[in-house]
Design an enzyme around this catalytic site. Structure first.
Site, PDB file in Angstrom:
ATOM      1  N   SER A  11       0.837  -1.202   0.000  1.00 15.19           N
ATOM      2  CA  SER A  11       0.000   0.000   0.000  1.00 15.19           C
ATOM      3  C   SER A  11       0.866   1.244   0.000  1.00 15.19           C
ATOM      4  O   SER A  11       1.630   1.483   0.951  1.00 15.19           O
ATOM      5  CB  SER A  11      -0.900  -0.006   1.236  1.00 15.19           C
ATOM      6  OG  SER A  11      -1.561   1.232   1.350  1.00 15.19           O
ATOM      7  N   HIS A  34      -1.379  -1.367  -4.049  1.00 14.97           N
ATOM      8  CA  HIS A  34      -2.636  -1.017  -3.373  1.00 14.97           C
ATOM      9  C   HIS A  34      -2.708   0.498  -3.248  1.00 14.97           C
ATOM     10  O   HIS A  34      -1.795   1.140  -2.709  1.00 14.97           O
ATOM     11  CB  HIS A  34      -2.702  -1.693  -2.005  1.00 14.97           C
ATOM     12  CG  HIS A  34      -4.012  -1.525  -1.322  1.00 14.97           C
ATOM     13  ND1 HIS A  34      -5.130  -2.250  -1.664  1.00 14.97           N
ATOM     14  CD2 HIS A  34      -4.393  -0.715  -0.308  1.00 14.97           C
ATOM     15  CE1 HIS A  34      -6.147  -1.895  -0.886  1.00 14.97           C
ATOM     16  NE2 HIS A  34      -5.727  -0.947  -0.051  1.00 14.97           N
ATOM     17  N   ASP A  36      -4.918   3.561  -1.910  1.00 15.62           N
ATOM     18  CA  ASP A  36      -5.977   3.938  -0.971  1.00 15.62           C
ATOM     19  C   ASP A  36      -6.541   5.315  -1.295  1.00 15.62           C
ATOM     20  O   ASP A  36      -5.830   6.309  -1.222  1.00 15.62           O
ATOM     21  CB  ASP A  36      -5.416   3.975   0.454  1.00 15.62           C
ATOM     22  CG  ASP A  36      -5.271   2.599   1.057  1.00 15.62           C
ATOM     23  OD1 ASP A  36      -6.205   1.789   0.919  1.00 15.62           O
ATOM     24  OD2 ASP A  36      -4.220   2.335   1.677  1.00 15.62           O
ATOM     25  N   MET A  38      -9.020   8.062   0.015  1.00 15.08           N
ATOM     26  CA  MET A  38      -9.750   8.492   1.217  1.00 15.08           C
ATOM     27  C   MET A  38     -10.279   9.895   0.986  1.00 15.08           C
ATOM     28  O   MET A  38      -9.562  10.749   0.440  1.00 15.08           O
ATOM     29  CB  MET A  38      -8.815   8.484   2.422  1.00 15.08           C
ATOM     30  CG  MET A  38      -8.155   7.134   2.665  1.00 15.08           C
ATOM     31  SD  MET A  38      -7.217   7.155   4.201  1.00 15.08           S
ATOM     32  CE  MET A  38      -6.444   5.538   4.135  1.00 15.08           C
ATOM     33  N   HIS A  67      -8.642   1.103  -3.749  1.00 14.76           N
ATOM     34  CA  HIS A  67      -9.536   0.866  -2.600  1.00 14.76           C
ATOM     35  C   HIS A  67     -10.203   2.195  -2.267  1.00 14.76           C
ATOM     36  O   HIS A  67      -9.564   3.081  -1.696  1.00 14.76           O
ATOM     37  CB  HIS A  67      -8.691   0.324  -1.435  1.00 14.76           C
ATOM     38  CG  HIS A  67      -9.429   0.161  -0.154  1.00 14.76           C
ATOM     39  ND1 HIS A  67      -8.794   0.042   1.065  1.00 14.76           N
ATOM     40  CD2 HIS A  67     -10.757   0.089   0.123  1.00 14.76           C
ATOM     41  CE1 HIS A  67      -9.689  -0.092   2.016  1.00 14.76           C
ATOM     42  NE2 HIS A  67     -10.888  -0.053   1.485  1.00 14.76           N
ATOM     43  N   MET A  69     -12.268   4.414  -0.244  1.00 14.71           N
ATOM     44  CA  MET A  69     -12.891   4.686   1.057  1.00 14.71           C
ATOM     45  C   MET A  69     -13.545   6.062   0.958  1.00 14.71           C
ATOM     46  O   MET A  69     -13.065   7.057   1.511  1.00 14.71           O
ATOM     47  CB  MET A  69     -11.823   4.643   2.165  1.00 14.71           C
ATOM     48  CG  MET A  69     -11.332   3.228   2.430  1.00 14.71           C
ATOM     49  SD  MET A  69      -9.736   3.212   3.268  1.00 14.71           S
ATOM     50  CE  MET A  69      -8.650   3.386   1.864  1.00 14.71           C
ATOM     51  N   MET A 138     -11.781  -5.707   5.810  1.00 12.28           N
ATOM     52  CA  MET A 138     -10.886  -4.776   6.518  1.00 12.28           C
ATOM     53  C   MET A 138     -10.488  -5.400   7.852  1.00 12.28           C
ATOM     54  O   MET A 138     -11.341  -5.824   8.638  1.00 12.28           O
ATOM     55  CB  MET A 138     -11.568  -3.427   6.762  1.00 12.28           C
ATOM     56  CG  MET A 138     -11.733  -2.548   5.537  1.00 12.28           C
ATOM     57  SD  MET A 138     -10.220  -2.233   4.595  1.00 12.28           S
ATOM     58  CE  MET A 138      -9.195  -1.416   5.819  1.00 12.28           C
ATOM     59  N   PHE A 144      -5.925   4.901   8.270  1.00  3.92           N
ATOM     60  CA  PHE A 144      -4.491   5.139   8.531  1.00  3.92           C
ATOM     61  C   PHE A 144      -3.699   3.838   8.404  1.00  3.92           C
ATOM     62  O   PHE A 144      -4.228   2.754   8.687  1.00  3.92           O
ATOM     63  CB  PHE A 144      -4.299   5.699   9.942  1.00  3.92           C
ATOM     64  CG  PHE A 144      -5.064   6.974  10.152  1.00  3.92           C
ATOM     65  CD1 PHE A 144      -4.553   8.195   9.705  1.00  3.92           C
ATOM     66  CD2 PHE A 144      -6.320   6.964  10.739  1.00  3.92           C
ATOM     67  CE1 PHE A 144      -5.273   9.376   9.857  1.00  3.92           C
ATOM     68  CE2 PHE A 144      -7.050   8.136  10.892  1.00  3.92           C
ATOM     69  CZ  PHE A 144      -6.526   9.343  10.451  1.00  3.92           C
ATOM     70  N   GLY A 145      -2.433   3.988   8.021  1.00  6.44           N
ATOM     71  CA  GLY A 145      -1.530   2.850   8.030  1.00  6.44           C
ATOM     72  C   GLY A 145      -0.999   2.623   9.440  1.00  6.44           C
ATOM     73  O   GLY A 145      -1.193   3.448  10.340  1.00  6.44           O
ATOM     74  N   GLY A 146      -0.354   1.481   9.621  1.00  5.38           N
ATOM     75  CA  GLY A 146       0.360   1.219  10.870  1.00  5.38           C
ATOM     76  C   GLY A 146      -0.505   0.877  12.072  1.00  5.38           C
ATOM     77  O   GLY A 146      -0.024   0.930  13.202  1.00  5.38           O
ATOM     78  N   ASP A 176      -6.778  -6.184   4.607  1.00  6.98           N
ATOM     79  CA  ASP A 176      -6.100  -4.883   4.581  1.00  6.98           C
ATOM     80  C   ASP A 176      -6.069  -4.312   5.992  1.00  6.98           C
ATOM     81  O   ASP A 176      -7.105  -4.012   6.578  1.00  6.98           O
ATOM     82  CB  ASP A 176      -6.890  -3.969   3.633  1.00  6.98           C
ATOM     83  CG  ASP A 176      -6.260  -2.604   3.440  1.00  6.98           C
ATOM     84  OD1 ASP A 176      -5.152  -2.370   3.943  1.00  6.98           O
ATOM     85  OD2 ASP A 176      -6.896  -1.767   2.767  1.00  6.98           O
ATOM     86  N   GLY A 177      -4.843  -4.152   6.514  1.00  2.00           N
ATOM     87  CA  GLY A 177      -4.665  -3.521   7.814  1.00  2.00           C
ATOM     88  C   GLY A 177      -3.942  -4.419   8.788  1.00  2.00           C
ATOM     89  O   GLY A 177      -4.412  -5.495   9.131  1.00  2.00           O
ATOM     90  N   GLY A 178      -2.753  -3.981   9.214  1.00  2.00           N
ATOM     91  CA  GLY A 178      -2.004  -4.736  10.214  1.00  2.00           C
ATOM     92  C   GLY A 178      -1.454  -6.063   9.714  1.00  2.00           C
ATOM     93  O   GLY A 178      -1.178  -6.959  10.517  1.00  2.00           O
ATOM     94  N   GLY A 198       1.137  -2.192   4.116  1.00  2.00           N
ATOM     95  CA  GLY A 198       1.723  -0.863   3.977  1.00  2.00           C
ATOM     96  C   GLY A 198       3.029  -0.764   4.735  1.00  2.00           C
ATOM     97  O   GLY A 198       4.115  -0.901   4.166  1.00  2.00           O
ATOM     98  N   SER A 199       2.904  -0.596   6.060  1.00  3.34           N
ATOM     99  CA  SER A 199       4.113  -0.399   6.859  1.00  3.34           C
ATOM    100  C   SER A 199       5.030  -1.622   6.858  1.00  3.34           C
ATOM    101  O   SER A 199       6.251  -1.469   6.957  1.00  3.34           O
ATOM    102  CB  SER A 199       3.733   0.000   8.289  1.00  3.34           C
ATOM    103  OG  SER A 199       2.678  -0.776   8.760  1.00  3.34           O
TER     104      SER A 199
HETATM  105  C1  DX5 Z   1      -6.026   1.490   5.959  1.00  2.00           C
HETATM  106  C2  DX5 Z   1      -5.669   1.359   4.502  1.00  2.00           C
HETATM  107  C3  DX5 Z   1      -4.573   0.404   4.284  1.00  2.00           C
HETATM  108  C4  DX5 Z   1      -3.241   0.797   4.873  1.00  2.00           C
HETATM  109  C5  DX5 Z   1      -2.672  -0.444   5.516  1.00  2.00           C
HETATM  110  O1  DX5 Z   1      -7.110   2.331   6.082  1.00  2.00           O
HETATM  111  O2  DX5 Z   1      -6.802   0.944   3.743  1.00  2.00           O
HETATM  112  O3  DX5 Z   1      -4.435   0.022   2.928  1.00  2.00           O
HETATM  113  O4  DX5 Z   1      -2.322   1.306   3.954  1.00  2.00           O
HETATM  114  O5  DX5 Z   1      -1.508  -0.104   6.227  1.00  2.00           O
HETATM  115  P1  DX5 Z   1      -0.774  -1.150   7.185  1.00  2.00           P
HETATM  116  O6  DX5 Z   1      -0.403  -2.344   6.381  1.00  2.00           O
HETATM  117  O7  DX5 Z   1       0.389  -0.380   7.693  1.00  2.00           O
HETATM  118  O8  DX5 Z   1      -1.763  -1.507   8.298  1.00  2.00           O
HETATM  119 ZN    ZN Z   2      -6.588  -0.068   1.693  1.00  2.00          ZN
END
Ligand code: DX5
Ligand code: ZN
Length: 226
Positions: A11, A34, A36, A38, A67, A69, A138, A144-146, A176-178, A198-199
């Site tokens: 991401s 990926h 995002d 937003m 994606h 959002m 999700m 947010f990432g991380g 997606d996420g964590g 992402g992270s």
């Molecule tokens: C979260 C995003 C993700 C985000 C994931 O709202 O949709 O795509 O980049 O980041 P990580 O992998 O760091 O949780």
């Molecule tokens: Zn995403």
């Protein structure tokens, strides 16, 4: 038919955006980028418009997984299709016309995905599951990432697998996420196949190695699927 294996979609939310072309080059071996989107309304953060997607398409051959959002996907989807998205995923919570929107995405030449937030039950997918190419579960609250992976997502993934088996459909199941090597095995054992990270990719100096470690952990999990 041989089932394809685990795929990783880094991401770019977690990339160094001042060096986006270099960052894209560093994930050249990924299955998808990926992307995002937003809107500052559906989620409390604001990111990339269709012009950025067109720029990403111009900078990499890796297919782009958009994606959305956003609160008004019915109005926003055409612009992301025109910009060249290969997958367009919108949120169940944001549209009253999910099947119609999925048809629009497919007619535009992309794969159609539906996403559900952590607070939305899998049963919400009942009327749409046969009309999509991809389901995104999700595994954090989007924005947010991380963030930390929500463990209850595993139960939802198993419920989704049961729904798909019963209905005899096999959409790509994305999470997606964590997601990291530590969580990849569990989600893949529960039925996920496309892992957004992402992270866990852009936070590492060696991106190819980071992608490989996530994919390997995912494959190990997939091998123990029920
Ligand atoms: C979260 C995003 C993700 C985000 C994931 O709202 O949709 O795509 O980049 O980041 P990580 O992998 O760091 O949780
Ligand atoms: Zn995403």
């Amino acid at each position: 038919m041989l089932e394809p294996g685990v795929q990783v979609a880094p991401s770019i939310l977690s990339a160094d955006l001042g060096r986006l072309a270099d960052e894209l080059a560093s994930i050249g071996g990924a299955s998808y980028v990926h992307f995002d989107v937003m809107d500052g309304h559906f989620v409390p953060n604001l990111t990339f418009g269709p012009g950025v997607l067109a720029a990403v398409k111009g900078a990499t051959r890796v297919p782009v997984d958009a994606h959305l959002m956003v609160s008004n996907p019915d109005q926003m989807v055409p612009a992301y299709l025109d910009a060249g998205a290969d997958v367009v995923t919108f949120h169940y919570e944001a549209t009253a016309h999910a099947s119609r929107l999925a048809s629009l995405v497919r007619e535009g030449g992309a794969k159609a995905g539906i996403a559900i937030n952590p607070g939305t039950p899998v049963s919400a997918l009942d009327a749409i599951i046969e009309d999509v190419d991809l389901v995104l579960v999700m595994t954090v609250n989007p924005g947010f990432g991380g963030q930390k992976f929500i463990p209850g997502s595993l139960r939802k993934l198993r419920q989704l697998k049961a729904m798909c088996d019963e209905r005899r459909v096999s959409p790509i199941v994305e999470v997606d996420g964590g997601i990291s090597p530590a969580t990849a095995a569990g989600v893949c054992a529960a039925g996920a196949r496309l892992l957004v990270a992402g992270s866990a990719v852009f936070g590492k100096p060696d991106r190819a190695d980071a992608i490989r470690k996530i994919a390997e952990a995912g494959e190990a999990g997939r091998a123990r699927r029920a």
